[in-house]
Scaffold this motif. Structure first.
Motif, PDB file in Angstrom:
ATOM      1  N   ARG A 201       0.931  -1.306   0.009  1.00 22.98           N
ATOM      2  CA  ARG A 201       0.048   0.101  -0.021  1.00 22.98           C
ATOM      3  C   ARG A 201       0.866   1.368   0.111  1.00 22.98           C
ATOM      4  NH1 ARG A 201      -4.696  -0.292   4.359  1.00 22.98           N
ATOM      5  NH2 ARG A 201      -5.392   1.473   3.173  1.00 22.98           N
ATOM      6  N   TYR A 202       2.174   1.065   0.330  1.00 21.15           N
ATOM      7  CA  TYR A 202       3.046   2.210   0.249  1.00 21.15           C
ATOM      8  C   TYR A 202       3.804   2.112  -1.006  1.00 21.15           C
ATOM      9  CZ  TYR A 202       2.195   3.527   5.211  1.00 21.15           C
ATOM     10  OH  TYR A 202       1.619   3.671   6.434  1.00 21.15           O
ATOM     11  N   LEU A 203       4.390   1.180  -1.305  1.00 21.20           N
ATOM     12  CA  LEU A 203       5.037   1.078  -2.727  1.00 21.20           C
ATOM     13  C   LEU A 203       3.973   1.640  -3.859  1.00 21.20           C
ATOM     14  CD1 LEU A 203       7.068  -2.292  -2.481  1.00 21.20           C
ATOM     15  CD2 LEU A 203       7.622   0.188  -1.647  1.00 21.20           C
ATOM     16  N   ASP A 204       2.837   1.056  -3.810  1.00 20.66           N
ATOM     17  CA  ASP A 204       1.801   1.931  -4.896  1.00 20.66           C
ATOM     18  C   ASP A 204       0.787   2.650  -3.982  1.00 20.66           C
ATOM     19  OD1 ASP A 204       0.482   2.355  -7.169  1.00 20.66           O
ATOM     20  OD2 ASP A 204      -0.370   0.214  -7.332  1.00 20.66           O
ATOM     21  N   PRO A 205       1.178   3.904  -3.678  1.00 22.34           N
ATOM     22  CA  PRO A 205       0.679   4.761  -2.712  1.00 22.34           C
ATOM     23  C   PRO A 205      -0.963   4.579  -2.829  1.00 22.34           C
ATOM     24  CG  PRO A 205       2.349   5.825  -3.394  1.00 22.34           C
ATOM     25  CD  PRO A 205       2.108   4.654  -4.554  1.00 22.34           C
ATOM     26  N   ASP A 206      -1.707   4.048  -1.477  1.00 21.60           N
ATOM     27  CA  ASP A 206      -3.010   3.942  -1.408  1.00 21.60           C
ATOM     28  C   ASP A 206      -3.656   5.254  -0.515  1.00 21.60           C
ATOM     29  OD1 ASP A 206      -5.666   3.445  -0.771  1.00 21.60           O
ATOM     30  OD2 ASP A 206      -5.118   1.719   0.150  1.00 21.60           O
ATOM     31  N   PRO A 207      -4.046   6.126  -1.367  1.00 26.46           N
ATOM     32  CA  PRO A 207      -4.575   7.455  -0.840  1.00 26.46           C
ATOM     33  C   PRO A 207      -5.429   7.106   0.317  1.00 26.46           C
ATOM     34  CG  PRO A 207      -5.588   7.291  -2.918  1.00 26.46           C
ATOM     35  CD  PRO A 207      -4.291   6.365  -2.905  1.00 26.46           C
ATOM     36  N   MET A 208      -5.998   6.154   0.406  1.00 26.03           N
ATOM     37  CA  MET A 208      -7.152   5.742   1.482  1.00 26.03           C
ATOM     38  C   MET A 208      -6.255   5.877   3.096  1.00 26.03           C
ATOM     39  SD  MET A 208      -9.701   6.154  -0.185  1.00 26.03           S
ATOM     40  CE  MET A 208     -10.757   6.126   1.056  1.00 26.03           C
ATOM     41  N   LEU A 209      -5.176   5.360   2.993  1.00 27.09           N
ATOM     42  CA  LEU A 209      -4.171   5.679   3.977  1.00 27.09           C
ATOM     43  C   LEU A 209      -4.366   6.823   4.767  1.00 27.09           C
ATOM     44  CD1 LEU A 209      -1.005   3.497   2.904  1.00 27.09           C
ATOM     45  CD2 LEU A 209      -2.356   2.791   4.652  1.00 27.09           C
ATOM     46  N   LEU A 210      -4.471   7.597   3.827  1.00 26.60           N
ATOM     47  CA  LEU A 210      -4.350   9.133   4.601  1.00 26.60           C
ATOM     48  C   LEU A 210      -5.732   9.682   5.053  1.00 26.60           C
ATOM     49  CD1 LEU A 210      -2.775  11.853   5.127  1.00 26.60           C
ATOM     50  CD2 LEU A 210      -3.387  12.352   2.671  1.00 26.60           C
ATOM     51  N   ALA A 211      -6.713   9.025   4.343  1.00 31.82           N
ATOM     52  CA  ALA A 211      -8.048   9.406   4.452  1.00 31.82           C
ATOM     53  C   ALA A 211      -8.665   9.005   5.855  1.00 31.82           C
ATOM     54  CB  ALA A 211      -9.186   8.995   3.420  1.00 31.82           C
ATOM     55  N   ALA A 226     -10.429  18.602   5.328  1.00 29.26           N
ATOM     56  CA  ALA A 226     -10.544  19.166   4.025  1.00 29.26           C
ATOM     57  C   ALA A 226      -9.259  18.927   3.202  1.00 29.26           C
ATOM     58  CB  ALA A 226     -11.241  20.534   3.994  1.00 29.26           C
ATOM     59  N   LEU A 227      -8.168  19.470   3.917  1.00 30.04           N
ATOM     60  CA  LEU A 227      -6.747  19.375   3.040  1.00 30.04           C
ATOM     61  C   LEU A 227      -6.547  18.127   2.630  1.00 30.04           C
ATOM     62  CD1 LEU A 227      -4.231  20.494   1.949  1.00 30.04           C
ATOM     63  CD2 LEU A 227      -3.382  20.392   4.314  1.00 30.04           C
ATOM     64  N   ASN A 228      -6.715  17.117   3.737  1.00 30.62           N
ATOM     65  CA  ASN A 228      -6.353  15.637   3.546  1.00 30.62           C
ATOM     66  C   ASN A 228      -7.215  14.861   2.298  1.00 30.62           C
ATOM     67  OD1 ASN A 228      -4.425  15.581   5.510  1.00 30.62           O
ATOM     68  ND2 ASN A 228      -5.692  14.772   6.921  1.00 30.62           N
ATOM     69  N   GLN A 229      -8.473  15.361   2.361  1.00 35.82           N
ATOM     70  CA  GLN A 229      -9.455  15.002   1.459  1.00 35.82           C
ATOM     71  C   GLN A 229      -8.992  15.301  -0.057  1.00 35.82           C
ATOM     72  OE1 GLN A 229     -11.688  12.417   1.884  1.00 35.82           O
ATOM     73  NE2 GLN A 229     -11.226  12.472   3.705  1.00 35.82           N
ATOM     74  N   ALA A 230      -8.460  16.508  -0.231  1.00 35.52           N
ATOM     75  CA  ALA A 230      -8.071  17.102  -1.295  1.00 35.52           C
ATOM     76  C   ALA A 230      -6.676  16.317  -1.920  1.00 35.52           C
ATOM     77  CB  ALA A 230      -7.746  18.858  -1.224  1.00 35.52           C
ATOM     78  N   ILE A 231      -5.976  15.959  -0.975  1.00 33.39           N
ATOM     79  CA  ILE A 231      -4.969  15.302  -1.279  1.00 33.39           C
ATOM     80  C   ILE A 231      -4.981  14.047  -1.950  1.00 33.39           C
ATOM     81  CG2 ILE A 231      -2.559  14.415  -0.406  1.00 33.39           C
ATOM     82  CD1 ILE A 231      -2.567  16.608   1.386  1.00 33.39           C
ATOM     83  N   VAL A 232      -5.708  13.357  -1.166  1.00 30.80           N
ATOM     84  CA  VAL A 232      -6.478  11.906  -1.665  1.00 30.80           C
ATOM     85  C   VAL A 232      -7.094  12.171  -2.998  1.00 30.80           C
ATOM     86  CG1 VAL A 232      -8.334  10.172  -1.220  1.00 30.80           C
ATOM     87  CG2 VAL A 232      -7.090  11.014   0.704  1.00 30.80           C
TER      88      VAL A 232
END
Length: 288
Positions: A201-211, A226-232
């Motif tokens: 999930r890190y080598l192929d970044p899974d944005p849901m890790l941040l969500a 809101a910033l994290n959601q925008a990055i996702v």
């Protein structure tokens, strides 16, 4: 045809160590390779191989800071501005290397890759000299300790890719450190990575890790939601960044990264580059 690999990434990512291992691998494969130092602050002892071209022969950060009174960051900017004003020096230095493989060790200030015009201008000059160029961007496995730090690294890599506009490979370095820690009474692994699936999930970044935070302690301030959601959303819409795992204690791992570099630059018509390793039973087995 001449080939050049820009070894880039933040300080501490292992760029010089990787460059030395890269040189050793090419030499053992009977390929002609040369190290080029573009870091005006690099100490001579930081290189396993002596550079055939060294920016410090033109200008050094130590001299700039001493004579002009600049700080480290301002001095580095001055050094690169001076290099761009004296590209004839670099072109003359490169003139003696035909049909060769140049490994260019770059500084660790990521601003140079993400938004300053210096390296893009340098890349254009290398192209004008007939040198086929690609970049390798390293971040170290420690970035996986903190997913917010990790995604800042992903965004930096993405910004650098867009800024330089050349063939590009991202590498997660120091993967030999992602192993079970016998001193950890819980039996956990460094970086909190409990199994191959988490690594993937890190080598192929899974944005849901941040969500979604793993627990309440890791939850960010609600103001940043809101910033994290925008990055996702950005990462989902522009999936430009993925990483090859690099463990310099494994010759197969190094060979895989180098084969991708060869393929990216279309080096050697007879070369058969390997595909990226899948995280199969043999990879990172110590995490089990």
């Amino acid at each position: 045809m001449r080939y050049a690999v820009l070894v880039t990434g933040p300080a501490g990512a292992g760029k010089s160590t990787f460059s030395g291992s890269f040189m050793t691998h090419l030499n053992m494969s009977r390929r002609t390779a040369h190290l080029v130092n573009l870091d005006p602050a690099a100490a001579a002892t930081s290189f396993e191989y002596e550079p055939v071209i060294d920016i410090k022969d033109l200008i050094s950060l130590e001299d700039v800071m001493g004579e002009l009174g600049y700080g480290p960051n301002g001095g580095l900017v001055y050094c690169f501005e001076y290099l761009l004003q004296n590209m004839d020096w670099l072109e003359e230095e490169l003139g003696g290397f035909d049909e060769d493989y140049l490994i260019i060790d770059c500084p660790g200030q990521i601003e140079l890759y993400t938004h300053h015009p210096f390296l893009p201008t340098l890349v254009k000059n290398l192209g004008r000299m007939g040198i086929r160029t690609c970049a390798v961007y390293l971040i170290e496995s420690q970035f996986m300790e903190d997913k917010y730090k990790f995604f800042s690294g992903v965004l930096s890599a993405m910004s650098a890719m867009v800024n330089l506009e050349i063939p590009w490979i991202n590498v997660m370095s120091k993967m030999d450190l992602v192993t079970s820690n016998p001193e950890d009474p819980s039996g956990g692994a460094r970086n909190g990575l409990r199994g191959r699936r988490n690594i993937a999930r890190y080598l192929d970044p899974d944005p849901m890790l941040l969500a979604f935070p793993q627990d309440e302690r890791s939850a960010p301030n609600p103001r940043f939601h809101a910033l994290n959601q925008a990055i996702v959303q950005l990462i989902e819409d522009h999936p430009l960044v993925s990483f090859l795992a690099l463990d310099l204690t494994s010759s197969d791992s190094l060979e895989t990264v180098i084969s991708h570099i060869d393929y990216t630059m279309q080096y050697g018509e007879d070369e058969e580059p390997k595909e990226p390793h899948d995280l199969d039973e043999g990879d990172f087995q110590d995490l089990e």
